[in-house]
Design a protein around this motif. Structure first.
Motif, PDB file in Angstrom:
ATOM      1  N   PHE A   4      78.340  40.741  85.923  1.00 53.45           N
ATOM      2  CA  PHE A   4      79.303  40.807  86.328  1.00 53.45           C
ATOM      3  C   PHE A   4      79.260  42.738  86.340  1.00 53.45           C
ATOM      4  O   PHE A   4      78.512  43.168  86.699  1.00 53.45           O
ATOM      5  CB  PHE A   4      79.652  42.293  84.070  1.00 53.45           C
ATOM      6  CG  PHE A   4      80.064  40.645  82.910  1.00 53.45           C
ATOM      7  CD1 PHE A   4      81.184  39.789  83.461  1.00 53.45           C
ATOM      8  CD2 PHE A   4      78.647  40.444  82.805  1.00 53.45           C
ATOM      9  CE1 PHE A   4      81.116  39.573  82.405  1.00 53.45           C
ATOM     10  CE2 PHE A   4      78.997  39.306  81.505  1.00 53.45           C
ATOM     11  CZ  PHE A   4      80.120  38.384  81.484  1.00 53.45           C
ATOM     12  N   ALA A   5      80.668  42.795  87.306  1.00 54.84           N
ATOM     13  CA  ALA A   5      81.386  44.203  87.439  1.00 54.84           C
ATOM     14  C   ALA A   5      81.665  45.108  86.782  1.00 54.84           C
ATOM     15  O   ALA A   5      82.410  44.132  86.406  1.00 54.84           O
ATOM     16  CB  ALA A   5      81.888  44.457  89.216  1.00 54.84           C
ATOM     17  N   PRO A  33      89.642  36.015  86.669  1.00 54.05           N
ATOM     18  CA  PRO A  33      90.343  37.146  86.980  1.00 54.05           C
ATOM     19  C   PRO A  33      89.914  38.076  86.242  1.00 54.05           C
ATOM     20  O   PRO A  33      88.734  38.635  85.530  1.00 54.05           O
ATOM     21  CB  PRO A  33      91.269  36.246  86.087  1.00 54.05           C
ATOM     22  CG  PRO A  33      91.907  35.832  85.459  1.00 54.05           C
ATOM     23  CD  PRO A  33      90.128  34.626  85.445  1.00 54.05           C
ATOM     24  N   PRO A  34      90.004  39.728  86.907  1.00 51.05           N
ATOM     25  CA  PRO A  34      89.662  40.577  86.712  1.00 51.05           C
ATOM     26  C   PRO A  34      90.345  41.410  85.245  1.00 51.05           C
ATOM     27  O   PRO A  34      91.552  40.772  85.167  1.00 51.05           O
ATOM     28  CB  PRO A  34      90.355  41.584  87.485  1.00 51.05           C
ATOM     29  CG  PRO A  34      90.442  40.955  88.654  1.00 51.05           C
ATOM     30  CD  PRO A  34      90.573  39.227  88.135  1.00 51.05           C
ATOM     31  N   CYS A  58      86.284  58.766  83.108  1.00 48.52           N
ATOM     32  CA  CYS A  58      87.051  57.745  84.494  1.00 48.52           C
ATOM     33  C   CYS A  58      87.996  57.676  82.997  1.00 48.52           C
ATOM     34  O   CYS A  58      88.350  58.076  82.155  1.00 48.52           O
ATOM     35  CB  CYS A  58      86.699  56.064  84.252  1.00 48.52           C
ATOM     36  SG  CYS A  58      86.704  55.513  83.418  1.00 48.52           S
ATOM     37  N   TYR A  59      89.363  57.453  84.125  1.00 48.10           N
ATOM     38  CA  TYR A  59      90.903  57.342  83.829  1.00 48.10           C
ATOM     39  C   TYR A  59      91.533  55.810  83.966  1.00 48.10           C
ATOM     40  O   TYR A  59      92.220  55.450  83.558  1.00 48.10           O
ATOM     41  CB  TYR A  59      91.828  58.039  84.452  1.00 48.10           C
ATOM     42  CG  TYR A  59      90.899  59.711  84.000  1.00 48.10           C
ATOM     43  CD1 TYR A  59      91.061  60.707  82.672  1.00 48.10           C
ATOM     44  CD2 TYR A  59      90.124  60.777  84.999  1.00 48.10           C
ATOM     45  CE1 TYR A  59      90.917  61.487  82.435  1.00 48.10           C
ATOM     46  CE2 TYR A  59      89.720  62.022  84.583  1.00 48.10           C
ATOM     47  CZ  TYR A  59      90.399  62.241  83.435  1.00 48.10           C
ATOM     48  OH  TYR A  59      89.677  63.478  83.168  1.00 48.10           O
ATOM     49  N   ALA A  60      90.369  54.854  84.912  1.00 48.74           N
ATOM     50  CA  ALA A  60      91.091  53.102  85.224  1.00 48.74           C
ATOM     51  C   ALA A  60      89.547  52.396  84.801  1.00 48.74           C
ATOM     52  O   ALA A  60      88.785  53.040  85.826  1.00 48.74           O
ATOM     53  CB  ALA A  60      91.916  53.304  85.870  1.00 48.74           C
ATOM     54  N   ALA A  61      89.660  51.312  83.943  1.00 55.59           N
ATOM     55  CA  ALA A  61      88.578  50.892  84.710  1.00 55.59           C
ATOM     56  C   ALA A  61      88.614  49.032  84.233  1.00 55.59           C
ATOM     57  O   ALA A  61      90.280  48.500  83.934  1.00 55.59           O
ATOM     58  CB  ALA A  61      87.893  51.461  83.721  1.00 55.59           C
ATOM     59  N   ALA A  62      87.951  48.503  84.814  1.00 57.42           N
ATOM     60  CA  ALA A  62      88.066  46.939  85.143  1.00 57.42           C
ATOM     61  C   ALA A  62      86.976  46.308  85.210  1.00 57.42           C
ATOM     62  O   ALA A  62      85.751  47.462  85.095  1.00 57.42           O
ATOM     63  CB  ALA A  62      88.907  45.975  86.119  1.00 57.42           C
ATOM     64  N   LEU A  63      86.925  44.804  84.562  1.00 50.20           N
ATOM     65  CA  LEU A  63      85.604  44.185  84.031  1.00 50.20           C
ATOM     66  C   LEU A  63      85.677  43.147  84.666  1.00 50.20           C
ATOM     67  O   LEU A  63      87.087  42.169  84.777  1.00 50.20           O
ATOM     68  CB  LEU A  63      85.224  43.668  82.875  1.00 50.20           C
ATOM     69  CG  LEU A  63      84.573  43.134  82.734  1.00 50.20           C
ATOM     70  CD1 LEU A  63      82.644  43.537  83.020  1.00 50.20           C
ATOM     71  CD2 LEU A  63      84.118  42.457  80.782  1.00 50.20           C
ATOM     72  N   GLY A 100      79.703  39.330  78.134  1.00 49.92           N
ATOM     73  CA  GLY A 100      80.594  37.915  77.900  1.00 49.92           C
ATOM     74  C   GLY A 100      80.714  37.476  76.799  1.00 49.92           C
ATOM     75  O   GLY A 100      82.001  36.490  76.975  1.00 49.92           O
ATOM     76  N   ARG A 101      80.874  37.625  75.621  1.00 46.26           N
ATOM     77  CA  ARG A 101      81.450  37.505  74.875  1.00 46.26           C
ATOM     78  C   ARG A 101      83.113  38.241  74.507  1.00 46.26           C
ATOM     79  O   ARG A 101      84.034  37.615  73.860  1.00 46.26           O
ATOM     80  CB  ARG A 101      81.355  37.883  73.064  1.00 46.26           C
ATOM     81  CG  ARG A 101      79.814  37.229  72.901  1.00 46.26           C
ATOM     82  CD  ARG A 101      79.368  38.174  71.170  1.00 46.26           C
ATOM     83  NE  ARG A 101      79.067  39.463  70.661  1.00 46.26           N
ATOM     84  CZ  ARG A 101      78.006  39.572  71.447  1.00 46.26           C
ATOM     85  NH1 ARG A 101      76.983  39.144  71.918  1.00 46.26           N
ATOM     86  NH2 ARG A 101      78.115  40.891  71.460  1.00 46.26           N
ATOM     87  N   ASN A 102      83.078  39.191  74.302  1.00 46.70           N
ATOM     88  CA  ASN A 102      84.170  40.385  75.523  1.00 46.70           C
ATOM     89  C   ASN A 102      85.762  39.723  76.244  1.00 46.70           C
ATOM     90  O   ASN A 102      87.233  40.005  76.524  1.00 46.70           O
ATOM     91  CB  ASN A 102      84.035  41.588  75.309  1.00 46.70           C
ATOM     92  CG  ASN A 102      84.164  42.263  73.893  1.00 46.70           C
ATOM     93  OD1 ASN A 102      84.095  41.426  72.567  1.00 46.70           O
ATOM     94  ND2 ASN A 102      83.296  43.555  74.035  1.00 46.70           N
ATOM     95  N   ILE A 103      84.459  39.195  77.812  1.00 47.63           N
ATOM     96  CA  ILE A 103      85.567  39.400  78.987  1.00 47.63           C
ATOM     97  C   ILE A 103      87.061  38.267  78.368  1.00 47.63           C
ATOM     98  O   ILE A 103      87.821  38.256  79.273  1.00 47.63           O
ATOM     99  CB  ILE A 103      85.050  38.673  79.628  1.00 47.63           C
ATOM    100  CG1 ILE A 103      85.597  38.581  80.883  1.00 47.63           C
ATOM    101  CG2 ILE A 103      84.682  37.011  79.601  1.00 47.63           C
ATOM    102  CD1 ILE A 103      84.845  38.589  82.208  1.00 47.63           C
ATOM    103  N   ASN A 104      87.020  37.102  77.218  1.00 47.02           N
ATOM    104  CA  ASN A 104      87.856  36.503  77.672  1.00 47.02           C
ATOM    105  C   ASN A 104      88.584  36.620  76.318  1.00 47.02           C
ATOM    106  O   ASN A 104      89.960  35.824  76.472  1.00 47.02           O
ATOM    107  CB  ASN A 104      87.466  35.370  76.927  1.00 47.02           C
ATOM    108  CG  ASN A 104      86.254  33.863  77.495  1.00 47.02           C
ATOM    109  OD1 ASN A 104      86.713  34.219  78.550  1.00 47.02           O
ATOM    110  ND2 ASN A 104      85.420  33.355  76.854  1.00 47.02           N
ATOM    111  N   ILE A 105      88.914  37.460  75.984  1.00 51.44           N
ATOM    112  CA  ILE A 105      90.146  38.329  74.904  1.00 51.44           C
ATOM    113  C   ILE A 105      90.640  39.670  75.522  1.00 51.44           C
ATOM    114  O   ILE A 105      91.593  39.833  74.662  1.00 51.44           O
ATOM    115  CB  ILE A 105      89.362  38.108  73.449  1.00 51.44           C
ATOM    116  CG1 ILE A 105      88.258  40.017  73.442  1.00 51.44           C
ATOM    117  CG2 ILE A 105      89.066  37.223  72.799  1.00 51.44           C
ATOM    118  CD1 ILE A 105      87.733  40.138  72.781  1.00 51.44           C
TER     119      ILE A 105
END
Length: 117
Positions: A4-5, A33-34, A58-63, A100-105
């Motif tokens: 993951f990034a 998708p991010p 930080c003030y913005a983030a993505a996975l 891995g568990r959280n990315i889909n939600i």
């Protein structure tokens, strides 16, 4: 190997630009998708990976989930110098399974989130 990034920045524009840079210049392959994550969650992930206190929030983030090997991804990051802070999370990190568990939600990332028009 999957990894993951986590992208952290002071604006969603920098997060968006970094995502583009990872694909375009780093030639990293996204396996989906991010996703948007809260800045606090991104800071918490970084704290768990680095195992040291953070200097800046930080003030913005993505996975984003990567099909790129973690070692290769880290090597490519050192060459492209994106405008945001990127943390590569591999299966060796304790937070890997949680991501891995959280990315889909999580909702999909949009660079227009929280931006003034």
């Amino acid at each position: 190997m999957k990894s993951f990034a986590v992208i952290r920045a002071d604006s969603t524009i920098k997060v968006h630009t970094t995502l583009l840079d990872l694909r375009r210049y780093g030639r990293m392959v996204f396996s989906g998708p991010p996703k948007s994550i809260s800045p606090d969650y991104a800071d918490e992930i970084l704290g768990k990976v680095m195992k040291c206190p953070l200097r800046n929030k930080c003030y913005a983030a993505a996975l984003v989930s990567l099909n790129t090997n973690p070692g290769v991804a880290i090597g490519k990051l050192t060459k492209i110098h994106p405008p945001a802070h990127v943390v590569i999370v591999s299966s060796q990190h304790e937070v890997f399974e949680e991501l891995g568990r959280n990315i889909n939600i999580l909702p999909e990332f949009s660079h227009r989130d929280n931006e003034m028009l």
